[in-house]
Scaffold this active site. Structure first.
Site, short mmCIF file in Angstrom:
data_model
loop_
_atom_site.label_atom_id
_atom_site.label_comp_id
_atom_site.label_asym_id
_atom_site.label_seq_id
_atom_site.Cartn_x
_atom_site.Cartn_y
_atom_site.Cartn_z
CB CYS A 1 -0.92 -0.01 1.22
SG CYS A 1 -2.08 -1.38 1.19
N1 LIG Z 1 -2.93 -6.11 1.94
C1 LIG Z 1 -3.34 -4.99 2.50
O1 LIG Z 1 -2.93 -4.65 3.60
C2 LIG Z 1 -4.37 -4.11 1.83
C3 LIG Z 1 -5.11 -3.22 2.62
C4 LIG Z 1 -6.06 -2.43 2.03
C5 LIG Z 1 -6.22 -2.48 0.65
N2 LIG Z 1 -5.47 -3.33 -0.12
C6 LIG Z 1 -5.71 -3.35 -1.55
O2 LIG Z 1 -6.54 -4.47 -1.85
C7 LIG Z 1 -6.19 -5.04 -3.12
C8 LIG Z 1 -5.85 -6.50 -2.96
O3 LIG Z 1 -4.72 -6.59 -2.11
P1 LIG Z 1 -4.31 -7.95 -1.38
O4 LIG Z 1 -3.25 -7.57 -0.41
O5 LIG Z 1 -5.51 -8.67 -0.91
O6 LIG Z 1 -3.67 -8.74 -2.61
P2 LIG Z 1 -3.25 -10.29 -2.60
O7 LIG Z 1 -2.16 -10.41 -3.59
O8 LIG Z 1 -3.03 -10.76 -1.20
O9 LIG Z 1 -4.55 -11.02 -3.13
C9 LIG Z 1 -5.03 -10.85 -4.42
C10 LIG Z 1 -5.59 -12.19 -4.87
O10 LIG Z 1 -6.21 -11.97 -6.14
C11 LIG Z 1 -5.97 -13.12 -6.93
N3 LIG Z 1 -6.19 -12.76 -8.34
C12 LIG Z 1 -5.44 -11.97 -9.13
N4 LIG Z 1 -5.98 -11.89 -10.36
C13 LIG Z 1 -7.11 -12.63 -10.35
C14 LIG Z 1 -8.08 -12.95 -11.31
N5 LIG Z 1 -8.02 -12.47 -12.55
N6 LIG Z 1 -9.08 -13.76 -10.96
C15 LIG Z 1 -9.16 -14.28 -9.70
N7 LIG Z 1 -8.26 -14.03 -8.74
C16 LIG Z 1 -7.25 -13.20 -9.06
C17 LIG Z 1 -4.53 -13.48 -6.60
O11 LIG Z 1 -4.23 -14.83 -6.93
C18 LIG Z 1 -4.51 -13.24 -5.07
O12 LIG Z 1 -4.82 -14.40 -4.33
C19 LIG Z 1 -5.04 -4.17 -3.64
O13 LIG Z 1 -5.56 -3.15 -4.44
C20 LIG Z 1 -4.46 -3.56 -2.38
O14 LIG Z 1 -3.82 -2.34 -2.62
C21 LIG Z 1 -4.57 -4.17 0.47
#
Ligand SMILES: NC(=O)c1ccc[n+]([C@@H]2O[C@H](COP(=O)([O-])OP(=O)(O)OC[C@H]3O[C@@H](n4cnc5c(N)ncnc54)[C@H](O)[C@@H]3O)[C@@H](O)[C@H]2O)c1
Length: 448
Positions: free
Chosen positions: A285
């Site tokens: 982030c």
């Molecule tokens: N991790 C954090 O602390 C956090 C906090 C707030 C917001 N966010 C935001 O949330 C979003 C997701 O972050 P995250 O940390 O959960 O990511 P992550 O990488 O942990 O999870 C994303 C998941 O999406 C899956 N994925 C990707 N493309 C796909 C598709 N086409 N079809 C199905 N599944 C698919 C991946 O395999 C993965 O398991 C980002 O935009 C991030 O900036 C993250």
């Protein structure tokens, strides 16, 4: 631990079929992307009685969910198992179940390209995968962090290639996830959620949906405002961390203990809030999201000076840590080429197992370039393979510590016995002030 199925339903006499399903919690919820954001979210929804199907492209993750196996620290495996057993949570890699879903929540990554520009490939790919299955009376909500305009300018035109119209046939909203992995006090449930719709119907449905599991939901005038809210929050953190990092660099030159200064400054009960320096900013982030805004601002011929400056200062911190580590080694008479250094912590923050963008990894790379023999210990990451680096965590013992000239504390995990560590190490470079309570052997400790 109890799970309250269908607890606290507030059912109003609406005639709207989708809203009725949401309020009765009979709506089938799809969550695309079961990562740090998507999986805890899916569990929260299933816990209140929604049936949830996760679409996760990673086959191993999807299969694990269906076996009731957890793969994230923040998730309670017992809870997950109960939900899977009750048929409230399942996962698939396929989008062909989209027509059954009433609400589809998208939680996929939003990384940066190597040139620090937004990489929307995941959002675009998911949106395109939904199009062939989109049907009337579905609500789609984007949770991924992104620049203002993504929902309306990127997703909406793709979704409307289906021939269906937003606000007439389907509904579209943005509600940024604010989860802080590892935070026990604030979870998905008790963190206030902002929601913006691309129109009033979309907003109404999205607010109804999120209110089922989240204590406070703040409706906003549009999706763009909701998108900007989240990016602003992360920019606020990035800028304030950069400020304390810059003061740290100055204190190093002036020979002043920055931690003492900050602790004193934060005793003021108003007009200031605590931010701490560190060896660099990692995670998915803070180092990324502000640059989404920086890029978008250029479209209106606007330079976001604070974002650029904060990014520059924060990205330099691992180099500062390397330089200060080399100074410490020099002081104890160990040349870089003969030095053995143990990096303590490759997770980007304490008590999580996530090493995305970890400053610890960057410091290992930088030290290795100087000829230093660098190893690591992390109680939560036993091994990793990241691009050019593949390493195993060295078990901590008095014998192993004796082999190292310097231990650099890069992540202040709470389950390390810092007293014991300091006692048994030759020199400590503490970039997190994890040793603040330690009174003995202070002469061995150098702070950031
Ligand atoms: N991790 C954090 O602390 C956090 C906090 C707030 C917001 N966010 C935001 O949330 C979003 C997701 O972050 P995250 O940390 O959960 O990511 P992550 O990488 O942990 O999870 C994303 C998941 O999406 C899956 N994925 C990707 N493309 C796909 C598709 N086409 N079809 C199905 N599944 C698919 C991946 O395999 C993965 O398991 C980002 O935009 C991030 O900036 C993250």
């Amino acid at each position: 631990m109890t799970i309250e199925f269908n607890a606290g339903i507030e059912f109003s006499n609406t005639t709207d079929p989708l809203k009725t399903k949401i309020l009765k919690r009979t709506a089938l919820v799809g969550v695309v992307g079961l990562g740090y954001v998507g999986l805890p979210f899916a569990i929260e929804k299933a816990k209140v009685g929604f049936r949830v199907i996760g679409i996760e492209q990673n086959l191993s993750r999807s299969e694990k969910i269906n076996r009731g196996e957890n793969y994230l620290l923040d998730v309670n495996e017992h809870e997950l198992q109960i939900l899977v057993k009750k048929g409230l949570l399942q996962a698939t890699t396929d989008f062909n179940q989209i027509p059954e879903m009433d609400v589809i929540v998208i939680c996929v990554p939003t990384p940066l390209t190597p040139n620090l520009t937004p990489d929307l490939q995941y959002i675009e790919a998911v949106t395109r995968s939904i199009v062939p299955y989109l049907r009337p009376e579905q609500l789609i909500s984007l949770e991924s962090t992104t620049y203002p305009g993504t929902t309306e300018e990127i997703m909406l035109p793709i979704l409307e290639t289906s021939g269906l119209r937003v606000e007439e046939d389907f509904y579209l909203a943005h509600s940024p996830e604010r989860v802080d992995p590892g935070n026990r006090r604030y979870t998905t449930k008790n963190t206030t959620k902002v929601v913006g719709g691309v129109g009033p119907r979309s907003l109404e449905l999205a607010v109804a949906f999120y209110s089922q599991t989240i204590e406070n939901v703040v409706p906003m005038s549009c999706a763009k405002a909701a998108e900007l809210t989240k990016v602003f929050e992360n920019t606020f953190r990035a800028v304030n961390i950069a400020l304390v990092n810059e003061i740290t660099l100055l204190c190093d030159r002036m020979g002043i203990n920055v931690w003492e200064v900050l602790d004193a400054a934060f005793t003021k009960p108003f007009g200031i809030m605590p931010f701490y320096p560190g060896p660099g900013v990692g995670g998915h982030c803070i180092p990324i999201d502000p640059h989404y805004l920086e890029w978008k601002a250029k479209e209106v011929n606007f330079n976001t000076h604070f974002i650029a400056l904060a990014g520059e200062i924060n990205r330099k911190m691992p180099e500062f840590v390397r330089d200060k580590a080399l100074r410490i080694l020099n002081r104890i008479g160990v040349p870089a080429s003969k030095a053995r250094v143990l990096i303590l912590g490759v997770a980007y923050k304490p008590d999580i197992e996530d090493l995305r963008g970890s400053p610890g990894l960057e410091i290992i790379r930088l030290l290795q370039k100087e000829g230093v023999n660098a190893s690591y210990h992390d109680p939560l990451i036993l091994s990793f393979s990241e691009n050019d680096l593949a390493m195993r965590s060295i078990p901590l013992s008095e014998n192993t510590l004796r082999e190292y000239d310097l231990v650099i504390i890069t992540t202040d995990h709470s389950n390390i016995d810092y007293n014991w560590l300091v006692k048994n190490s030759r020199q400590i470079f503490d970039t997190r002030n994890a040793t603040r309570e330690i009174k003995k052997y202070r002469e061995k400790i150098t702070l950031l």
